[in-house]
Design a protein around this motif. Structure first.
Motif, mmCIF file in Angstrom:
data_model
loop_
_atom_site.group_PDB
_atom_site.id
_atom_site.type_symbol
_atom_site.label_atom_id
_atom_site.label_comp_id
_atom_site.label_asym_id
_atom_site.label_seq_id
_atom_site.Cartn_x
_atom_site.Cartn_y
_atom_site.Cartn_z
ATOM 1 N N UNK A 1 -8.257 -33.591 -4.913
ATOM 2 C CA UNK A 1 -7.342 -33.343 -3.815
ATOM 3 C C UNK A 1 -7.101 -34.635 -3.054
ATOM 4 N N UNK A 2 -5.929 -34.808 -2.484
ATOM 5 C CA UNK A 2 -5.598 -36.081 -1.845
ATOM 6 C C UNK A 2 -6.442 -36.395 -0.620
ATOM 7 N N UNK A 3 -6.985 -35.383 0.054
ATOM 8 C CA UNK A 3 -7.791 -35.643 1.251
ATOM 9 C C UNK A 3 -9.264 -35.793 0.928
ATOM 10 N N UNK A 4 -9.648 -35.746 -0.336
ATOM 11 C CA UNK A 4 -11.049 -35.848 -0.701
ATOM 12 C C UNK A 4 -11.783 -34.568 -0.365
ATOM 13 N N UNK A 5 -13.072 -34.669 -0.118
ATOM 14 C CA UNK A 5 -13.863 -33.491 0.208
ATOM 15 C C UNK A 5 -13.611 -33.112 1.654
ATOM 16 N N UNK A 6 -13.190 -31.893 1.881
ATOM 17 C CA UNK A 6 -12.865 -31.433 3.228
ATOM 18 C C UNK A 6 -13.332 -30.002 3.363
ATOM 19 N N UNK A 7 -14.267 -29.764 4.251
ATOM 20 C CA UNK A 7 -14.831 -28.424 4.442
ATOM 21 C C UNK A 7 -15.035 -28.182 5.931
ATOM 22 N N UNK B 1 -13.949 -22.604 -6.314
ATOM 23 C CA UNK B 1 -12.956 -23.512 -6.885
ATOM 24 C C UNK B 1 -12.116 -22.781 -7.930
ATOM 25 N N UNK B 2 -12.750 -21.953 -8.754
ATOM 26 C CA UNK B 2 -12.009 -21.185 -9.756
ATOM 27 C C UNK B 2 -11.005 -20.254 -9.081
ATOM 28 N N UNK B 3 -11.424 -19.624 -7.986
ATOM 29 C CA UNK B 3 -10.534 -18.729 -7.245
ATOM 30 C C UNK B 3 -9.401 -19.519 -6.606
ATOM 31 N N UNK B 4 -9.713 -20.698 -6.052
ATOM 32 C CA UNK B 4 -8.673 -21.536 -5.455
ATOM 33 C C UNK B 4 -7.639 -21.942 -6.499
ATOM 34 N N UNK B 5 -8.099 -22.344 -7.670
ATOM 35 C CA UNK B 5 -7.180 -22.750 -8.730
ATOM 36 C C UNK B 5 -6.336 -21.566 -9.195
ATOM 37 N N UNK B 6 -6.981 -20.400 -9.357
ATOM 38 C CA UNK B 6 -6.236 -19.209 -9.799
ATOM 39 C C UNK B 6 -5.182 -18.824 -8.766
ATOM 40 N N UNK B 7 -5.561 -18.793 -7.485
ATOM 41 C CA UNK B 7 -4.589 -18.461 -6.449
ATOM 42 C C UNK B 7 -3.479 -19.498 -6.384
ATOM 43 N N UNK B 8 -3.827 -20.760 -6.593
ATOM 44 C CA UNK B 8 -2.812 -21.813 -6.616
ATOM 45 C C UNK B 8 -1.834 -21.626 -7.761
ATOM 46 N N UNK B 9 -2.347 -21.274 -8.947
ATOM 47 C CA UNK B 9 -1.476 -21.051 -10.104
ATOM 48 C C UNK B 9 -0.552 -19.865 -9.869
ATOM 49 N N UNK B 10 -1.099 -18.786 -9.333
ATOM 50 C CA UNK B 10 -0.272 -17.611 -9.043
ATOM 51 C C UNK B 10 0.777 -17.958 -7.988
ATOM 52 N N UNK B 11 0.388 -18.718 -6.977
ATOM 53 C CA UNK B 11 1.327 -19.101 -5.919
ATOM 54 C C UNK B 11 2.417 -20.022 -6.439
ATOM 55 N N UNK B 12 2.071 -20.927 -7.362
ATOM 56 C CA UNK B 12 3.100 -21.790 -7.946
ATOM 57 C C UNK B 12 4.115 -20.960 -8.719
ATOM 58 N N UNK C 1 -3.010 -30.545 -9.663
ATOM 59 C CA UNK C 1 -2.834 -29.096 -9.727
ATOM 60 C C UNK C 1 -3.392 -28.427 -8.469
ATOM 61 N N UNK C 2 -4.549 -28.873 -8.011
ATOM 62 C CA UNK C 2 -5.147 -28.297 -6.802
ATOM 63 C C UNK C 2 -4.241 -28.565 -5.592
ATOM 64 N N UNK C 3 -3.749 -29.802 -5.466
ATOM 65 C CA UNK C 3 -2.877 -30.141 -4.338
ATOM 66 C C UNK C 3 -1.568 -29.341 -4.400
ATOM 67 N N UNK C 4 -0.970 -29.238 -5.576
ATOM 68 C CA UNK C 4 0.265 -28.465 -5.721
ATOM 69 C C UNK C 4 0.016 -26.989 -5.470
ATOM 70 N N UNK C 5 -1.132 -26.491 -5.919
ATOM 71 C CA UNK C 5 -1.479 -25.101 -5.678
ATOM 72 C C UNK C 5 -1.652 -24.804 -4.202
ATOM 73 N N UNK C 6 -2.297 -25.725 -3.476
ATOM 74 C CA UNK C 6 -2.462 -25.550 -2.023
ATOM 75 C C UNK C 6 -1.107 -25.529 -1.339
ATOM 76 N N UNK D 1 0.538 -22.239 -2.070
ATOM 77 C CA UNK D 1 -0.036 -21.139 -1.296
ATOM 78 C C UNK D 1 0.543 -21.100 0.111
ATOM 79 N N UNK D 2 0.803 -22.268 0.695
ATOM 80 C CA UNK D 2 1.425 -22.311 2.019
ATOM 81 C C UNK D 2 2.909 -21.951 1.916
ATOM 82 N N UNK D 3 3.576 -22.400 0.847
ATOM 83 C CA UNK D 3 5.012 -22.163 0.698
ATOM 84 C C UNK D 3 5.332 -20.693 0.527
ATOM 85 N N UNK D 4 4.494 -19.971 -0.173
ATOM 86 C CA UNK D 4 4.811 -18.570 -0.487
ATOM 87 C C UNK D 4 4.488 -17.637 0.684
ATOM 88 N N UNK D 5 3.796 -18.144 1.674
ATOM 89 C CA UNK D 5 3.515 -17.321 2.855
ATOM 90 C C UNK D 5 4.824 -17.052 3.527
#
Length: 153
Positions: free
Chosen positions: A1-7, A24-35, A141-146, A149-153
């Motif tokens: 991710x472009x911001x590195x580790x962020x929690x 992480x698997x859930x984040x990637x899956x939700x990102x793929x579905x959102x894309x 992929x993670x950055x695009x998925x994130x 996820x914001x775009x589809x809201x």
């Protein structure tokens, strides 16, 4: 991710690798579905299939409105097909022989790399062998998925 580790909520304080992989698997899956959902929201603005979506209901593709209003025209059988397909994909672990049970679901990524089902994407292009290229593509992929996820809201 472009911001590195962020929690900011401290969700990874425990340091449990299995929990991190699952999240992480859930984040990637939700990102793929959102894309896919974002594309499904944008494409009908410019293109609609010719012909009938449901000949028995005399419903043409061009008669279906864009966005969430499309649900008002969706035939019940069509909605059932969508739900059945999504349920099949969730409960079979995407047909991977390495899938493990996680509650009512199966996931093929818990033992290895989160989001990697071992088939490449798209499958006719094949897998990414170079580790550096793979890491860069996963971060993209993670950055695009994130973003999706914001775009589809």
């Amino acid at each position: 991710a472009p911001v590195g580790f962020w929690d900011p909520l401290g969700l990874s304080k425990s340091g449990d690798e299995a929990t991190f992989k699952r999240r992480r698997a859930v984040e990637i899956k939700h990102g793929r579905v959102s894309m896919l959902a974002t594309m499904g929201y944008i494409v009908p603005e410019y293109f609609k299939w010719p012909g009938y979506l449901s000949p028995s209901m005399d419903l043409k593709f061009e008669d279906v409105p864009n966005g969430l209003a499309a649900f008002s025209k969706l035939p019940v059988q069509g909605g059932a097909q969508i739900v059945a397909f999504a349920g099949f994909m969730e409960t079979t672990g995407f047909n991977s022989g390495e899938a493990k049970n996680i509650g009512l679901q199966r996931c093929a990524t818990q033992a290895g790399e989160p989001g990697n089902y071992g088939v490449g994407f798209p499958t006719w292009i094949g897998k990414v062998a170079d580790p550096e290229v793979r890491k860069r593509k996963l971060q993209a992929e993670i950055a695009n998925g994130r973003l999706a996820m914001m775009a589809i809201i």
